[in-house]
Enzyme design. Sequence first.
Site, PDB file in Angstrom:
ATOM      1  N   PRO A 127       0.782  -1.245   0.000  1.00  0.00           N
ATOM      2  CA  PRO A 127       0.000   0.000   0.000  1.00  0.00           C
ATOM      3  C   PRO A 127       0.814   1.295   0.000  1.00  0.00           C
ATOM      4  O   PRO A 127       0.783   2.090   0.942  1.00  0.00           O
ATOM      5  CB  PRO A 127      -0.841  -0.132   1.267  1.00  0.00           C
ATOM      6  CG  PRO A 127       0.001  -0.952   2.185  1.00  0.00           C
ATOM      7  CD  PRO A 127       0.721  -1.923   1.288  1.00  0.00           C
ATOM      8  N   CYS A 128       1.496   1.539  -1.094  1.00  0.00           N
ATOM      9  CA  CYS A 128       2.292   2.755  -1.221  1.00  0.00           C
ATOM     10  C   CYS A 128       1.402   4.001  -1.288  1.00  0.00           C
ATOM     11  O   CYS A 128       1.875   5.112  -1.031  1.00  0.00           O
ATOM     12  CB  CYS A 128       3.204   2.664  -2.431  1.00  0.00           C
ATOM     13  SG  CYS A 128       2.394   2.163  -3.955  1.00  0.00           S
ATOM     14  N   HIS A 129       0.113   3.822  -1.554  1.00  0.00           N
ATOM     15  CA  HIS A 129      -0.814   4.956  -1.607  1.00  0.00           C
ATOM     16  C   HIS A 129      -1.045   5.573  -0.231  1.00  0.00           C
ATOM     17  O   HIS A 129      -1.557   6.677  -0.124  1.00  0.00           O
ATOM     18  CB  HIS A 129      -2.155   4.534  -2.225  1.00  0.00           C
ATOM     19  CG  HIS A 129      -2.859   3.464  -1.468  1.00  0.00           C
ATOM     20  ND1 HIS A 129      -2.559   2.122  -1.634  1.00  0.00           N
ATOM     21  CD2 HIS A 129      -3.844   3.516  -0.535  1.00  0.00           C
ATOM     22  CE1 HIS A 129      -3.338   1.398  -0.836  1.00  0.00           C
ATOM     23  NE2 HIS A 129      -4.123   2.225  -0.165  1.00  0.00           N
TER      24      HIS A 129
END
Length: 181
Positions: A127-129
Amino acid sequence: MTWTTYESPFGPLTLAGRAGALRNVYFPGRTPSLVEADRDPVAFTDAAAQLEQYFAGERHTFDITLDLVGTAFQLRVWRALRRIAYGETTTYGTLAMQLGIVAVKDTPAARIVASAIARTPAPIVVPCHRVLAADGSLTGYLGGLHRKQALLELETDGVASTLLKHGQQRRFWQQRQLAML
């Protein structure tokens, strides 16, 4: 490399990997040239099912075998990303501090971490967001800032899971998808 596509609210995501382990998730328009003979419609069915659950607001973590390829530093950063809880965010600087990263010459620690995050090969699953700029603004997302915003809204507002019934949920994502084109 085996690959397939998953029809997401963002359009077709390409899932690719080896021996049943997911290595890459590509957003529409970002998929490299893949060999058609390596396409397997039943590959990564578990990953596709978990993505479906995620977009429905029913899954908060992924339990998928990953085969991420990167430097030791990148792998360390990507592991840290997977520890950021659903619905939570952090900043590049905070993540750098947590990992003990320090500035190198004229490159701030936050930028060093951001560089590894920008190379995340399996966004959404990793989950780089969930990483924001120090001022809370949205910055750099390979899938586009509009998708980053939509993912954060899904996780923080629970729009798709708590406010909408199933039929409304599908229409919500269809409208969201059209707005992202």
